[in-house]
Design a protein around this motif. Structure first.
Motif, PDB file in Angstrom:
ATOM      1  N   GLY A 214       0.758  -1.130  -0.290  1.00 62.04           N
ATOM      2  CA  GLY A 214       0.101  -0.094   0.448  1.00 62.04           C
ATOM      3  C   GLY A 214       0.827   1.543   0.044  1.00 62.04           C
ATOM      4  N   LEU A 215       0.097   2.471  -0.212  1.00 63.31           N
ATOM      5  CA  LEU A 215       0.847   3.751  -0.786  1.00 63.31           C
ATOM      6  C   LEU A 215       0.148   4.706  -0.160  1.00 63.31           C
ATOM      7  CD1 LEU A 215       3.192   5.235  -1.636  1.00 63.31           C
ATOM      8  CD2 LEU A 215       2.357   5.117  -3.613  1.00 63.31           C
ATOM      9  N   VAL A 216       0.316   6.084   1.071  1.00 57.00           N
ATOM     10  CA  VAL A 216      -0.170   6.443   1.407  1.00 57.00           C
ATOM     11  C   VAL A 216       0.643   8.159   0.928  1.00 57.00           C
ATOM     12  CG1 VAL A 216      -1.966   7.636   2.548  1.00 57.00           C
ATOM     13  CG2 VAL A 216      -1.276   5.790   3.001  1.00 57.00           C
ATOM     14  N   LEU A 217       0.800   8.964   0.656  1.00 59.70           N
ATOM     15  CA  LEU A 217       0.994  10.407  -0.062  1.00 59.70           C
ATOM     16  C   LEU A 217       0.837  11.634   0.763  1.00 59.70           C
ATOM     17  CD1 LEU A 217       2.026   9.114  -3.694  1.00 59.70           C
ATOM     18  CD2 LEU A 217       3.632   8.625  -1.793  1.00 59.70           C
ATOM     19  N   THR A 218       1.496  11.509   1.796  1.00 65.76           N
ATOM     20  CA  THR A 218       0.262  13.237   2.537  1.00 65.76           C
ATOM     21  C   THR A 218       1.023  14.125   2.289  1.00 65.76           C
ATOM     22  OG1 THR A 218       1.855  12.862   4.380  1.00 65.76           O
ATOM     23  CG2 THR A 218      -0.278  11.395   4.043  1.00 65.76           C
ATOM     24  N   GLY A 219       0.599  15.267   1.968  1.00 70.52           N
ATOM     25  CA  GLY A 219       1.116  16.606   2.086  1.00 70.52           C
ATOM     26  C   GLY A 219       2.033  17.004   0.802  1.00 70.52           C
ATOM     27  N   PHE A 220       1.374  16.085  -0.164  1.00 68.18           N
ATOM     28  CA  PHE A 220       2.298  16.213  -1.630  1.00 68.18           C
ATOM     29  C   PHE A 220       0.398  15.911  -2.640  1.00 68.18           C
ATOM     30  CE2 PHE A 220       3.003  12.814  -5.017  1.00 68.18           C
ATOM     31  CZ  PHE A 220       3.790  12.947  -5.651  1.00 68.18           C
ATOM     32  N   SER A 221       0.573  16.161  -4.021  1.00 73.21           N
ATOM     33  CA  SER A 221       0.320  16.676  -4.631  1.00 73.21           C
ATOM     34  C   SER A 221       1.414  15.902  -6.603  1.00 73.21           C
ATOM     35  CB  SER A 221      -0.197  17.469  -4.737  1.00 73.21           C
ATOM     36  OG  SER A 221      -1.332  18.158  -6.160  1.00 73.21           O
ATOM     37  N   MET A 314      -3.350   6.341  -1.941  1.00 76.49           N
ATOM     38  CA  MET A 314      -3.874   7.780  -1.415  1.00 76.49           C
ATOM     39  C   MET A 314      -2.851   8.511  -1.623  1.00 76.49           C
ATOM     40  SD  MET A 314      -6.043   8.262   2.237  1.00 76.49           S
ATOM     41  CE  MET A 314      -7.272   9.202   2.520  1.00 76.49           C
ATOM     42  N   VAL A 315      -3.800   9.789  -1.765  1.00 73.64           N
ATOM     43  CA  VAL A 315      -2.794  10.828  -1.984  1.00 73.64           C
ATOM     44  C   VAL A 315      -4.263  11.947  -1.117  1.00 73.64           C
ATOM     45  CG1 VAL A 315      -1.667  12.643  -3.253  1.00 73.64           C
ATOM     46  CG2 VAL A 315      -1.923  10.338  -4.068  1.00 73.64           C
ATOM     47  N   ILE A 316      -3.024  12.958  -0.078  1.00 73.31           N
ATOM     48  CA  ILE A 316      -4.203  14.043   0.691  1.00 73.31           C
ATOM     49  C   ILE A 316      -2.781  14.967   1.334  1.00 73.31           C
ATOM     50  CG2 ILE A 316      -3.261  12.041   2.887  1.00 73.31           C
ATOM     51  CD1 ILE A 316      -5.935  13.161   3.860  1.00 73.31           C
ATOM     52  N   ALA A 317      -3.269  16.206   0.921  1.00 74.18           N
ATOM     53  CA  ALA A 317      -3.222  17.151   1.154  1.00 74.18           C
ATOM     54  C   ALA A 317      -3.874  18.374   1.618  1.00 74.18           C
ATOM     55  CB  ALA A 317      -1.986  18.024   0.129  1.00 74.18           C
ATOM     56  N   GLY A 318      -3.836  18.882   2.577  1.00 81.25           N
ATOM     57  CA  GLY A 318      -4.385  19.761   3.321  1.00 81.25           C
ATOM     58  C   GLY A 318      -5.548  21.127   2.094  1.00 81.25           C
ATOM     59  N   GLN A 319      -5.993  21.328   2.344  1.00 87.60           N
ATOM     60  CA  GLN A 319      -6.256  22.318   0.850  1.00 87.60           C
ATOM     61  C   GLN A 319      -5.852  23.221   0.685  1.00 87.60           C
ATOM     62  OE1 GLN A 319     -10.319  23.684   2.367  1.00 87.60           O
ATOM     63  NE2 GLN A 319     -10.971  24.326   0.373  1.00 87.60           N
ATOM     64  N   PHE A 320      -5.131  23.719   1.909  1.00 85.19           N
ATOM     65  CA  PHE A 320      -4.192  25.224   1.075  1.00 85.19           C
ATOM     66  C   PHE A 320      -2.954  25.146   1.463  1.00 85.19           C
ATOM     67  CE2 PHE A 320      -8.310  26.871   3.517  1.00 85.19           C
ATOM     68  CZ  PHE A 320      -8.586  27.030   2.372  1.00 85.19           C
ATOM     69  N   ASP A 321      -2.765  23.751   1.075  1.00 89.31           N
ATOM     70  CA  ASP A 321      -0.855  23.343   0.898  1.00 89.31           C
ATOM     71  C   ASP A 321      -0.369  23.944   0.006  1.00 89.31           C
ATOM     72  OD1 ASP A 321       1.474  22.110   0.376  1.00 89.31           O
ATOM     73  OD2 ASP A 321       0.510  20.499   1.272  1.00 89.31           O
ATOM     74  N   LEU A 322       0.151  25.399   0.767  1.00 87.56           N
ATOM     75  CA  LEU A 322       1.482  26.093  -0.247  1.00 87.56           C
ATOM     76  C   LEU A 322       2.452  25.494  -0.898  1.00 87.56           C
ATOM     77  CD1 LEU A 322       2.026  29.139  -0.797  1.00 87.56           C
ATOM     78  CD2 LEU A 322       3.500  28.951   0.887  1.00 87.56           C
ATOM     79  N   ILE A 323       3.684  24.639  -0.842  1.00 91.51           N
ATOM     80  CA  ILE A 323       4.270  23.798  -1.299  1.00 91.51           C
ATOM     81  C   ILE A 323       3.803  22.573  -2.283  1.00 91.51           C
ATOM     82  CG2 ILE A 323       6.412  22.040  -1.529  1.00 91.51           C
ATOM     83  CD1 ILE A 323       6.563  22.780   1.399  1.00 91.51           C
ATOM     84  N   PHE A 324       2.737  22.032  -2.203  1.00 87.34           N
ATOM     85  CA  PHE A 324       2.213  21.363  -3.149  1.00 87.34           C
ATOM     86  C   PHE A 324       1.033  21.521  -4.664  1.00 87.34           C
ATOM     87  CE2 PHE A 324       5.561  18.065  -1.377  1.00 87.34           C
ATOM     88  CZ  PHE A 324       5.850  18.065  -2.511  1.00 87.34           C
ATOM     89  N   CYS A 325       0.693  22.435  -3.389  1.00 85.57           N
ATOM     90  CA  CYS A 325      -0.648  23.008  -4.296  1.00 85.57           C
ATOM     91  C   CYS A 325      -0.713  23.986  -4.704  1.00 85.57           C
ATOM     92  CB  CYS A 325      -1.999  22.310  -3.372  1.00 85.57           C
ATOM     93  SG  CYS A 325      -2.003  20.667  -4.040  1.00 85.57           S
ATOM     94  N   THR A 326       0.721  25.035  -4.560  1.00 84.76           N
ATOM     95  CA  THR A 326       0.360  26.430  -4.928  1.00 84.76           C
ATOM     96  C   THR A 326      -0.816  27.285  -3.826  1.00 84.76           C
ATOM     97  OG1 THR A 326       1.244  26.097  -6.387  1.00 84.76           O
ATOM     98  CG2 THR A 326       1.069  28.436  -6.481  1.00 84.76           C
ATOM     99  N   GLY A 327      -0.867  26.650  -2.954  1.00 80.76           N
ATOM    100  CA  GLY A 327      -1.969  27.282  -2.351  1.00 80.76           C
ATOM    101  C   GLY A 327      -3.237  26.753  -1.945  1.00 80.76           C
TER     102      GLY A 327
END
Length: 381
Positions: A214-221, A314-327
């Protein structure tokens, strides 16, 4: 893409600390693990002498024409295939009762050591380790090379290819029942990463899809990454001139190329108001760890598209992730991730409402933890 060569695994354990039992009835063992990674490494170019050089570097890497006008590496030297020996400090924890046989191998990113997964404060709110142990999972988590109690090397040498090769050795060892104490051989292994830890986890599964179930990528996009912009917001300075918990990082004088955010207000870019407690932001800043500049730049140069992975992903990031989603992750978290994981047994993408990049320190971090464990358990892990 970096190639990952198989390295000879050492079976000898260098040192083991005593077992400890927490009020949550877990048994944890600390290990000092010898590794001999072989990796193809880029050679750094101009080194920093003062913080003026750091500022100029950040200006160059953020230039509109940086893709064609700026290269931090020595363009006169080809990448070098290197084998080296290091020691990785790690912890294995398992529930005293009710263990499922599944081990989560946790890889942390830049700016923290392994305590990110099990902070010393408000564990009921922020400890991913305690959360998963309470649900029967066992965990193996570690200080990456150059961080915490693991071997410290030059920040100009320390890079993604080495970290991937080290993770490969650790995953192979854990799957074989090494460094798991009386737990023995796992039934299944799940790689879980956060930020740079997600980069190296995805890269390893890309190179070897059978390394984990299994693979879970957090704080990532896979889409919308803004690493250079985040460096600018981070306002990093040479670590040897800064301090943490009142102590100068003098050790880094001899291991150059490490940077750190200059104050809590630059470091708080890991969070997003109003979704954090100021107290945990202060804790995170006090306990921050310097990062190698080559880690920060090389992470974007490895292949992180595990198109042949067949386990749950699974890929999960905070809605306002500045690094991987430019906010803003809402429109970028699912695609092209869904297409990349088209062969996965199951796939889920989550833009976690309200949170910033430091997902484990969000006000409702346990809500994100629950989404992860629910996804795994509903898909046989």
């Amino acid at each position: 893409m970096f190639s990952i060569s198989k390295a000879v695994l050492f079976a000898t354990l260098l040192a083991t600390t005593s077992l400890a039992t927490s009020p949550r009835k877990k048994t944890c063992t600390d290990y000092e693990i010898p590794v001999t990674p072989t990796s193809l490494n880029l050679v750094w170019g101009k080194k920093f002498v003062t913080d003026f050089d750091v500022v100029d570097f950040i200006s160059d890497i953020n230039s509109r024409t940086a893709a064609t006008s700026f290269n931090p590496y020595d363009t006169t030297t080809a990448p070098v295939l290197t084998t080296a020996s290091y020691t990785i400090s790690a912890t294995f924890c398992t529930p005293q009762k009710g263990a499922t046989g599944i081990v989560l191998l946790l890889s942390r990113g830049l700016n923290f050591d392994r305590s990110y997964w099990d902070p010393e404060v408000s564990k009921e709110k922020y400890s991913f380790v305690d959360w998963v142990l309470a649900r029967g999972y066992s965990v193996f988590y570690y200080d990456r090379l150059g961080v915490g109690k693991s071997t410290l090397v030059s920040g100009y040498v320390n890079q993604a290819s080495i970290q991937i090769a080290i993770l490969e050795e650790l995953a192979t060892s854990v799957k074989a029942g090494k460094y798991t104490g009386g737990f023995g051989t796992p039934k299944s292994l799940v790689l879980v990463g956060h930020t740079f830890g997600s980069v190296i986890s995805a890269a390893l599964v890309t190179a070897d899809p059978s390394i984990a179930e299994g693979l879970v990528l957090t704080g990532f996009s896979f889409n919308g990454t803004n690493g250079a912009g985040f460096l600018e917001a981070f306002q990093p300075r040479i670590a040897s001139g800064e301090s943490s918990n009142g102590h100068l990082w003098t050790l880094y004088v001899f291991h150059c190329g490490y940077l750190t955010p200059t104050d809590i207000y630059s470091n708080v870019n890991f969070f997003k108001a109003l979704d954090y407690d100021v107290g945990i932001a202060k804790y995170a800043h006090r306990n921050r760890q310097p990062f190698g500049i080559n880690e920060a730049t090389s992470g974007g140069l490895v292949d992180v598209a595990p198109v042949n992975f067949t386990g749950p992903a699974m890929v999960i990031a905070g809605q306002f992730d500045l690094i991987f989603c430019t906010g803003q992750c809402d429109q970028v978290i699912e695609h092209p991730a869904k297409e990349i994981f088209s062969h996965a047994k199951a796939f889920k993408a989550v833009s976690y409402t309200g949170a910033g990049h430091g997902l484990n320190f969000a006000l409702n971090a346990t809500g994100a933890f629950g989404l992860i464990t629910d996804f795994l358990s509903s898909n046989g892990l």
